[in-house]
Design an enzyme around this catalytic site. Structure first.
Site, PDB file in Angstrom:
ATOM      1  N   SER A 131       0.823  -1.217   0.000  1.00  9.47           N
ATOM      2  CA  SER A 131       0.000   0.000   0.000  1.00  9.47           C
ATOM      3  C   SER A 131       0.855   1.266   0.000  1.00  9.47           C
ATOM      4  O   SER A 131       1.943   1.296   0.603  1.00  9.47           O
ATOM      5  CB  SER A 131      -0.864  -0.009   1.263  1.00  9.47           C
ATOM      6  OG  SER A 131      -1.391   1.271   1.509  1.00  9.47           O
ATOM      7  N   GLU A 133       0.224   3.639   1.741  1.00 11.21           N
ATOM      8  CA  GLU A 133       0.228   4.038   3.156  1.00 11.21           C
ATOM      9  C   GLU A 133       1.586   3.717   3.800  1.00 11.21           C
ATOM     10  O   GLU A 133       1.946   4.308   4.817  1.00 11.21           O
ATOM     11  CB  GLU A 133      -0.914   3.306   3.869  1.00 11.21           C
ATOM     12  CG  GLU A 133      -1.257   3.787   5.243  1.00 11.21           C
ATOM     13  CD  GLU A 133      -1.887   5.184   5.333  1.00 11.21           C
ATOM     14  OE1 GLU A 133      -2.443   5.687   4.327  1.00 11.21           O
ATOM     15  OE2 GLU A 133      -1.806   5.785   6.414  1.00 11.21           O
ATOM     16  N   TYR A 155      -1.621   0.438  10.412  1.00 16.21           N
ATOM     17  CA  TYR A 155      -1.852  -0.288   9.148  1.00 16.21           C
ATOM     18  C   TYR A 155      -0.614  -0.187   8.244  1.00 16.21           C
ATOM     19  O   TYR A 155      -0.147  -1.183   7.694  1.00 16.21           O
ATOM     20  CB  TYR A 155      -3.085   0.299   8.450  1.00 16.21           C
ATOM     21  CG  TYR A 155      -3.282  -0.182   7.033  1.00 16.21           C
ATOM     22  CD1 TYR A 155      -3.948  -1.372   6.773  1.00 16.21           C
ATOM     23  CD2 TYR A 155      -2.794   0.551   5.957  1.00 16.21           C
ATOM     24  CE1 TYR A 155      -4.116  -1.818   5.468  1.00 16.21           C
ATOM     25  CE2 TYR A 155      -2.958   0.115   4.660  1.00 16.21           C
ATOM     26  CZ  TYR A 155      -3.621  -1.066   4.415  1.00 16.21           C
ATOM     27  OH  TYR A 155      -3.776  -1.502   3.126  1.00 16.21           O
TER      28      TYR A 155
HETATM   29  O1  G4F Z   1     -10.869   6.334   1.850  1.00 15.00           O
HETATM   30  P1  G4F Z   1      -9.911   6.311   2.990  1.00 15.00           P
HETATM   31  O2  G4F Z   1     -10.398   5.690   4.241  1.00 15.00           O
HETATM   32  O3  G4F Z   1      -8.601   5.607   2.432  1.00 15.00           O
HETATM   33  P2  G4F Z   1      -7.093   5.518   2.985  1.00 15.00           P
HETATM   34  O4  G4F Z   1      -6.994   5.799   4.436  1.00 15.00           O
HETATM   35  O5  G4F Z   1      -6.231   6.382   2.122  1.00 15.00           O
HETATM   36  O6  G4F Z   1      -6.745   3.990   2.751  1.00 15.00           O
HETATM   37  C1  G4F Z   1      -7.079   3.286   1.570  1.00 15.00           C
HETATM   38  O7  G4F Z   1      -6.064   3.408   0.620  1.00 15.00           O
HETATM   39  C2  G4F Z   1      -4.798   2.862   1.016  1.00 15.00           C
HETATM   40  C3  G4F Z   1      -3.810   3.087  -0.108  1.00 15.00           C
HETATM   41  O8  G4F Z   1      -4.123   2.306  -1.196  1.00 15.00           O
HETATM   42  C4  G4F Z   1      -4.977   1.387   1.340  1.00 15.00           C
HETATM   43  F1  G4F Z   1      -3.801   0.872   1.727  1.00 15.00           F
HETATM   44  C5  G4F Z   1      -6.004   1.211   2.414  1.00 15.00           C
HETATM   45  O9  G4F Z   1      -6.222  -0.166   2.664  1.00 15.00           O
HETATM   46  C6  G4F Z   1      -7.297   1.833   1.944  1.00 15.00           C
HETATM   47  O10 G4F Z   1      -7.756   1.117   0.818  1.00 15.00           O
HETATM   48  O11 G4F Z   1      -9.421   7.793   3.346  1.00 15.00           O
HETATM   49  C7  G4F Z   1      -8.889   8.660   2.375  1.00 15.00           C
HETATM   50  C8  G4F Z   1      -8.693  10.038   2.991  1.00 15.00           C
HETATM   51  C9  G4F Z   1      -7.958  10.020   4.340  1.00 15.00           C
HETATM   52  O12 G4F Z   1      -7.038  11.098   4.362  1.00 15.00           O
HETATM   53  C10 G4F Z   1      -9.036  10.265   5.370  1.00 15.00           C
HETATM   54  O13 G4F Z   1      -8.602  10.891   6.563  1.00 15.00           O
HETATM   55  O14 G4F Z   1      -9.979  10.592   3.283  1.00 15.00           O
HETATM   56  C11 G4F Z   1      -9.937  11.204   4.573  1.00 15.00           C
HETATM   57  N1  G4F Z   1     -11.298  11.290   5.092  1.00 15.00           N
HETATM   58  C12 G4F Z   1     -11.949  12.455   5.357  1.00 15.00           C
HETATM   59  N2  G4F Z   1     -13.167  12.203   5.860  1.00 15.00           N
HETATM   60  C13 G4F Z   1     -12.108  10.269   5.411  1.00 15.00           C
HETATM   61  C14 G4F Z   1     -13.284  10.843   5.902  1.00 15.00           C
HETATM   62  N3  G4F Z   1     -11.938   8.937   5.313  1.00 15.00           N
HETATM   63  C15 G4F Z   1     -12.981   8.133   5.704  1.00 15.00           C
HETATM   64  N4  G4F Z   1     -12.844   6.780   5.594  1.00 15.00           N
HETATM   65  N5  G4F Z   1     -14.153   8.653   6.210  1.00 15.00           N
HETATM   66  C16 G4F Z   1     -14.362   9.997   6.339  1.00 15.00           C
HETATM   67  O15 G4F Z   1     -15.406  10.469   6.766  1.00 15.00           O
END
Ligand code: G4F
Length: 329
Positions: A131, A133, A155
């Protein structure tokens, strides 16, 4: 004899698209599923109910990463040519709340699998889903396969351990083992607690009068978002090479969460300002920065490039939410 593939995490977004991709290429596909009281197989249900597919070219087996005996048994029975290791707790925010089980599944689960693969008499080609990440707050941007890992989440740290173990087993034990360093990749099958799906789902529900507002964390956070269907193609391509090596898969373009909001809400004719608010509950203790990838190696060696762009992806995801709820315009 058709080639045989075994997939851990087959019921997830990537597992389901990879299954379709492999079946389309004549593979016999086997998947590892966890035995729980409620079986989440919705992404595979169209294949599961097809008698010409399920039990013929697609087979599911009960096993688990934290139950090595069951997993070893499946590996021995199936004797796959290719093994795609996609399973694990994949929510970064959640990994701050459940760091031990995240590391147990993602880090130790991968090490256990490598130990099993090492013992197999018939060699198997292993793909491990790493990832972006893992880069955390990298010193260079864009990142490539040689950029040092500096994870900022449990993670990310667990994925670094697993990725490094794959490299160690490739070098020390001669396994055909490949890491894909996957940047964020989305689709209408994305889990509902990832931000793109959460936003697209809310935009559709608000448009159809089923929801009033959307609460989000940090909307200034930026990611390199691509389409999951492009990324599973990359996984497969990376196992078709003579020499195993790691590949980074990314679009190379950064967008903010705010960009996702604007595209999704505009695609259903809504003004996001009237519906979106920030909620500290969705903020994370630490955020990575500047995660944008340089996929030059995958382009040069695999001939891989992303085919679906950001706006097309978000618009399709929002539209799919309306179709699923039966209210597409
Ligand atoms: O969609 P996210 O939860 O994805 P994140 O954390 O980047 O992780 C995903 O991608 C990674 C890289 O490929 C993978 F390894 C991992 O398994 C997963 O698939 O969050 C994306 C961004 C973050 O910065 C988070 O803080 O969106 C921001 N965010 C803002 N509001 C939110 C929210 N994320 C989530 N889940 N929910 C919110 O309300």
């Amino acid at each position: 004899m058709p080639p045989k593939a075994l997939i851990t995490g087959i019921t997830g977004q990537d597992g389901s698209y990879l299954t379709e991709w492999l079946l389309g290429r004549g593979y016999e596909v086997h998947g590892v599923v966890r035995r729980t009281s409620s079986l989440e197989r919705s992404r595979l249900s169209h294949l599961y109910v097809d008698a010409a597919v399920y039990g013929q070219s697609l087979h599911l087996h009960y096993a688990d990463l934290d139950d090595p005996t069951t997993l070893r048994r499946v590996l021995l029975r199936v004797a796959p040519d290719e093994l795609y290791h996609l399973a694990g707790q994949s929510h970064v925010g959640l990994s701050f709340d459940i760091p031990e089980s995240t590391c147990e599944m993602t880090a130790m689960g991968t090490l256990r699998l490598l130990e099993m693969v090492r013992d197999l008499s018939k060699p198997v080609r292993l793909f491990h889903a790493g990832s972006s990440e893992m880069f955390g707050r990298p010193a260079v941007s864009p990142q490539n396969e040689d950029t040092p890992f500096l994870p900022v989440s449990p993670y990310g740290a667990a994925k670094v351990f697993a990725t490094q173990m794959v490299r160690i087993y490739r070098e020390a034990h001669g396994l055909y083992a490949v890491n894909g360093i996957l940047y964020n990749h989305e689709s209408p099958r994305r889990g509902e607690n990832f931000v793109t799906r959460k936003i697209c789902r809310a935009a559709a529900a608000i448009r159809d009068g089923r929801q009033k507002e959307l609460s989000l964390g940090d909307t200034s956070a930026r990611r390199d978002w691509g389409d999951a269907r492009d990324y599973v193609r990359g996984m497969w391509l990376s196992l078709q090479q003579d020499t195993p090596r790691d590949y980074l898969f990314a679009s190379g373009i950064l967008h903010s969460v705010q960009d996702v909001v604007e595209v999704a809400f505009a695609s259903v004719g809504l003004d996001w300002r009237q519906h979106v608010r920030q909620d500290p509950r969705f903020m994370r203790p630490a955020e990575p920065t500047n995660l944008v990838g340089d996929a030059s190696r995958a382009r040069a060696i695999l001939g891989w490039k992303p085919e679906i762009g950001f706006e097309q992806l978000i618009t399709e995801m929002t539209s799919a939410e309306r179709t699923q709820s039966g209210s597409a315009a």
